[in-house]
Design a protein around this motif. Structure first.
Motif, PDB file in Angstrom:
ATOM      1  N   VAL A   1       0.836  -1.192   0.000  1.00 14.88           N
ATOM      2  CA  VAL A   1       0.000   0.000   0.000  1.00 14.88           C
ATOM      3  C   VAL A   1       0.876   1.249   0.000  1.00 14.88           C
ATOM      4  O   VAL A   1       1.804   1.367   0.813  1.00 14.88           O
ATOM      5  CB  VAL A   1      -0.941   0.033   1.228  1.00 14.88           C
ATOM      6  N   ILE A   2       0.566   2.190  -0.885  1.00 22.09           N
ATOM      7  CA  ILE A   2       1.197   3.499  -0.892  1.00 22.09           C
ATOM      8  C   ILE A   2       0.160   4.475  -0.365  1.00 22.09           C
ATOM      9  O   ILE A   2      -0.864   4.725  -1.006  1.00 22.09           O
ATOM     10  CB  ILE A   2       1.654   3.913  -2.307  1.00 22.09           C
ATOM     11  N   ASP A   3       0.395   5.020   0.834  1.00 22.03           N
ATOM     12  CA  ASP A   3      -0.543   5.949   1.457  1.00 22.03           C
ATOM     13  C   ASP A   3      -0.038   7.366   1.216  1.00 22.03           C
ATOM     14  O   ASP A   3       0.959   7.788   1.805  1.00 22.03           O
ATOM     15  CB  ASP A   3      -0.669   5.661   2.955  1.00 22.03           C
ATOM     16  N   VAL A   4      -0.728   8.089   0.353  1.00 23.74           N
ATOM     17  CA  VAL A   4      -0.243   9.380  -0.142  1.00 23.74           C
ATOM     18  C   VAL A   4      -0.889  10.524   0.642  1.00 23.74           C
ATOM     19  O   VAL A   4      -2.080  10.492   0.947  1.00 23.74           O
ATOM     20  CB  VAL A   4      -0.548   9.527  -1.642  1.00 23.74           C
ATOM     21  N   GLY A   5      -0.070  11.544   0.930  1.00 27.11           N
ATOM     22  CA  GLY A   5      -0.549  12.626   1.782  1.00 27.11           C
ATOM     23  C   GLY A   5      -0.820  12.098   3.173  1.00 27.11           C
ATOM     24  O   GLY A   5      -1.828  12.411   3.806  1.00 27.11           O
ATOM     25  N   ALA A   6       0.121  11.300   3.653  1.00 22.14           N
ATOM     26  CA  ALA A   6      -0.093  10.534   4.889  1.00 22.14           C
ATOM     27  C   ALA A   6      -0.212  11.401   6.131  1.00 22.14           C
ATOM     28  O   ALA A   6      -0.733  10.959   7.154  1.00 22.14           O
ATOM     29  CB  ALA A   6       1.055   9.542   5.074  1.00 22.14           C
ATOM     30  N   GLY A   7       0.259  12.645   6.055  1.00 21.21           N
ATOM     31  CA  GLY A   7       0.142  13.527   7.205  1.00 21.21           C
ATOM     32  C   GLY A   7       0.865  12.989   8.413  1.00 21.21           C
ATOM     33  O   GLY A   7       2.018  12.572   8.330  1.00 21.21           O
TER      34      GLY A   7
END
Length: 256
Positions: free
Chosen positions: A48-54
């Motif tokens: 999984v690539i979690d983008v804009g992960a904050g």
């Protein structure tokens, strides 16, 4: 009052990363069940690539489901907070418009509260590039349900003070995402998951104060609004415990 730019709003989170991490709502297990159902594959064992992960609120939950997660985050302050909170989860600097990830390397690309900060003309093709055949792009937002009277009244007060109706803005994010498929290869299926949490009034006020429309208008303007908001909320929640209700708007598109 001059409307702040999207760039200013996007960058505003970096100075409030600790506040964001401590007070923003999480997501219910039913959301991740829905993601798996719509994607037709489990998160356990998935890349999984979690983008804009904050600060890693969603990333940690994906990790907890057994996924192999790589976080992608553009902001200095948010990435630093992520590393402090989740030292066991890898994170790289970058954004959805130009992902620092190899082609056909992911089973899922996810965006929690973040897709609307991208340019879909770039972020949609990038997601397709990174996903393997049969992979899924999943986007979701915690939104404010306006059928809850106190939430609706608060949204009106925020709009009057800051010129932005956060509830309308939240709901528009998902609608724009569903229409933004410039390659013609993304067809989103939607689902809504309602959930709630009970928090002290200070947590609730810090939560809404961590939204970009508050951050860009400065501490003085935000503090004045939040002081009055405390007074009004205590008439609805005299014990000082606020029940926040959320609808998670989920959109999932799978690749062929």
């Amino acid at each position: 009052m001059t409307a702040p730019s999207r760039t200013d709003r996007a960058r505003s989170f970096n100075a409030a990363a600790a506040q964001y991490a401590a007070n923003r709502p999480s997501y219910p297990p039913a959301l991740f069940d829905a993601i798996e159902d719509l994607a037709g594959r489990p998160l356990t064992g998935a890349r999984v690539i979690d983008v804009g992960a904050g600060t890693g609120i969603a990333t940690a939950l994906l990790h907890g489901r057994g996924a192999h997660v790589l976080a992608v985050e553009p902001g200095d302050g948010m990435a630093a907070q992520f590393r402090r909170t989740h030292p066991d989860i890898p994170i790289v600097r970058g954004n959805g418009n130009a992902l620092p990830v190899a082609t056909a390397s992911a089973d899922f690309v996810t965006y929690a509260q973040a897709w609307h900060w991208t340019d879909p003309a770039h972020s949609a093709p990038e997601a397709l590039r990174v996903l393997r055949p049969g992979g899924a792009l999943a986007l979701w937002w915690n939104t404010t349900p306006l059928d809850i009277p106190w939430h609706a009244a608060q949204a009106v007060r925020i709009e009057r003070r800051f010129g932005v109706d956060p509830a309308v803005e939240q709901h528009d994010n998902g609608a724009r995402a569903a229409l933004a498929a410039p390659t013609g290869r993304l067809a989103f299926t939607g689902r809504k998951v309602r959930w709630s949490r009970r928090v002290p009034i200070d947590t609730h006020l810090a939560n809404i104060g961590s939204h970009s429309i508050f951050l860009v208008h400065g501490k003085e303007a935000s503090a004045a609004f939040l002081t009055e908001e405390r007074r009004l909320l205590l008439t609805t929640f005299p014990d000082g415990i606020v029940e926040e209700t959320y609808d998670v708007d989920l959109l999932v598109a799978t690749t062929s």
